[in-house]
Design an enzyme around this catalytic site. Structure first.
Site, PDB file in Angstrom:
ATOM      1  N   LYS A  54       0.844  -1.204   0.000  1.00 58.86           N
ATOM      2  CA  LYS A  54       0.000   0.000   0.000  1.00 58.86           C
ATOM      3  C   LYS A  54       0.878   1.253   0.000  1.00 58.86           C
ATOM      4  CE  LYS A  54      -3.670  -2.495   2.432  1.00 58.86           C
ATOM      5  NZ  LYS A  54      -4.224  -2.850   3.755  1.00 58.86           N
ATOM      6  N   GLN A  98      -3.931  -1.407  10.100  1.00 53.30           N
ATOM      7  CA  GLN A  98      -3.914  -2.739   9.476  1.00 53.30           C
ATOM      8  C   GLN A  98      -4.448  -3.798  10.450  1.00 53.30           C
ATOM      9  OE1 GLN A  98      -3.210  -3.381   6.264  1.00 53.30           O
ATOM     10  NE2 GLN A  98      -3.546  -5.559   6.530  1.00 53.30           N
ATOM     11  N   ASP A 121     -11.054   3.007   4.972  1.00 52.81           N
ATOM     12  CA  ASP A 121     -11.339   1.568   5.029  1.00 52.81           C
ATOM     13  C   ASP A 121     -12.847   1.302   5.030  1.00 52.81           C
ATOM     14  OD1 ASP A 121      -9.470  -0.519   5.026  1.00 52.81           O
ATOM     15  OD2 ASP A 121      -8.716  -0.001   7.022  1.00 52.81           O
TER      16      ASP A 121
HETATM   17  N1  GUN Z   1      -6.536  -6.661   6.768  1.00 52.13           N
HETATM   18  C1  GUN Z   1      -7.032  -7.425   5.756  1.00 52.13           C
HETATM   19  N2  GUN Z   1      -7.809  -6.678   4.940  1.00 52.13           N
HETATM   20  C2  GUN Z   1      -7.804  -5.420   5.447  1.00 52.13           C
HETATM   21  C3  GUN Z   1      -8.421  -4.201   5.027  1.00 52.13           C
HETATM   22  O1  GUN Z   1      -9.154  -4.111   4.040  1.00 52.13           O
HETATM   23  N3  GUN Z   1      -8.163  -3.116   5.822  1.00 52.13           N
HETATM   24  C4  GUN Z   1      -7.378  -3.180   6.930  1.00 52.13           C
HETATM   25  N4  GUN Z   1      -7.198  -2.068   7.640  1.00 52.13           N
HETATM   26  N5  GUN Z   1      -6.792  -4.295   7.332  1.00 52.13           N
HETATM   27  C5  GUN Z   1      -7.013  -5.407   6.583  1.00 52.13           C
END
Ligand code: GUN
Length: 292
Positions: A54, A98, A121
């Protein structure tokens, strides 16, 4: 006949190019650079790898980004005050903590600490409520990516039976909500099936569009689907493979090789839904910056 392969990597690249161009326009017009803050708690390899990808996307698309990597034992209060700092920082338009988080940190408290307008998110209860009622908001990135894949592959869910396997807050529940909405490129008849089903195949065989988000390698086999079905595989599972350098490989929730002989269209793993999740995160953050 073999299914058409839905190329998520290519579609995600198209979106990233569009976002990159929009970032240049936003900079030129308003002097705003989209900013994204990551909080990574602990050293789980998969989470580290996702946050790295990311961050790399931010660099490539001209975003400003900050990554706070903190020890797994960090008190919950410290994470909340970090979020508070990013909430107040005008350079930051999106905040991503995360997942998964260690057990001593309450996920819900974390989601609710992020300002809804910076919740790229789409996990804040206010944004979930807005999504459920069909209001304008940030959609969670993986469901948003699935919807975009369908649209850009010209697969219209309207009037179709969509069967979602999996009821997670991140994928199953939101994608079902999005696709059942009374609006263009939605309007589907949606069933959510999950682990409590005595016979999952009873449901999956009825799907015109099957969305597999179970988290179990190759759980969907060719006998569980009807000919011509569109299969969206959300799974990212590590399986042992001694022929690879790492000793493992990534597979989806669908037995791709067998199911592609029955399906009309299918997403591969890797290269299907995965790249779309990051592309939609960038899209959400751009949207937040455009509103700033
Ligand atoms: N862990 C797995 N998928 C995601 C997501 O879409 N957002 C976040 N913040 N953590 C994740």
């Amino acid at each position: 006949m073999s299914a058409a392969i839905i190329d998520g990597k290519k579609i995600a690249e198209d979106i990233r190019r569009e976002v990159k161009e929009a970032v240049l326009r936003l900079k030129a017009k308003k002097g705003i650079v989209p900013g994204l803050a990551f909080i990574l708690v602990g050293e789980e390899p998969a989470s580290q790898s996702y946050v790295r990808s990311k961050g790399k996307a931010c660099d490539e698309l001209g975003f400003y980004s900050v990554t706070e990597k903190v020890d797994v034992s960090i008190p919950e209060g410290k994470v909340l005050s970090m979020i508070d700092g990013f909430n107040r920082d005008p350079k930051i338009h999106g905040i991503l903590v995360q997942l998964p988080l260690p057990k001593h940190i309450n996920e819900q408290k974390v989601f609710e600490a992020i300002l809804p307008k910076k919740d790229v998110d789409g996990f804040h209860p206010i944004n979930i409520g807005r999504m459920m009622t069909g209001a304008e908001t940030f959609y969670p990135c993986t469901p948003a990516g699935i919807w975009e894949l369908l649209k850009r592959s010209n697969i219209n869910p309207s009037g179709k039976h969509v069967v979602v396997v999996g009821r997670s807050n991140i994928v199953g529940k939101p994608i079902a909500n999005i696709l059942m909405q009374k609006r263009e490129w939605c309007n589907a008849i949606v069933t959510i099936a999950h682990t409590a089903a005595p016979d999952l195949s009873y449901y999956t065989r009825q799907a015109d569009i099957l969305i597999a988000a179970i988290g179990k390698a190759h759980a969907i086999t060719s006998s569980m689907v009807q000919p011509g079905v569109v299969v969206i595989d959300v799974g990212i599972n590590r399986v042992v493979d001694r022929t690879t350098k790492t000793g493992y490989r990534i597979v989806g929730d669908v037995d791709f090789d067998a199911v592609k002989e029955v399906a009309g269209a299918i997403t591969p793993v890797p290269g299907g839904v995965g790249p779309m999740t990051i592309a939609m995160l960038m899209m959400n953050t751009l949207k937040s910056a455009q509103r700033a």
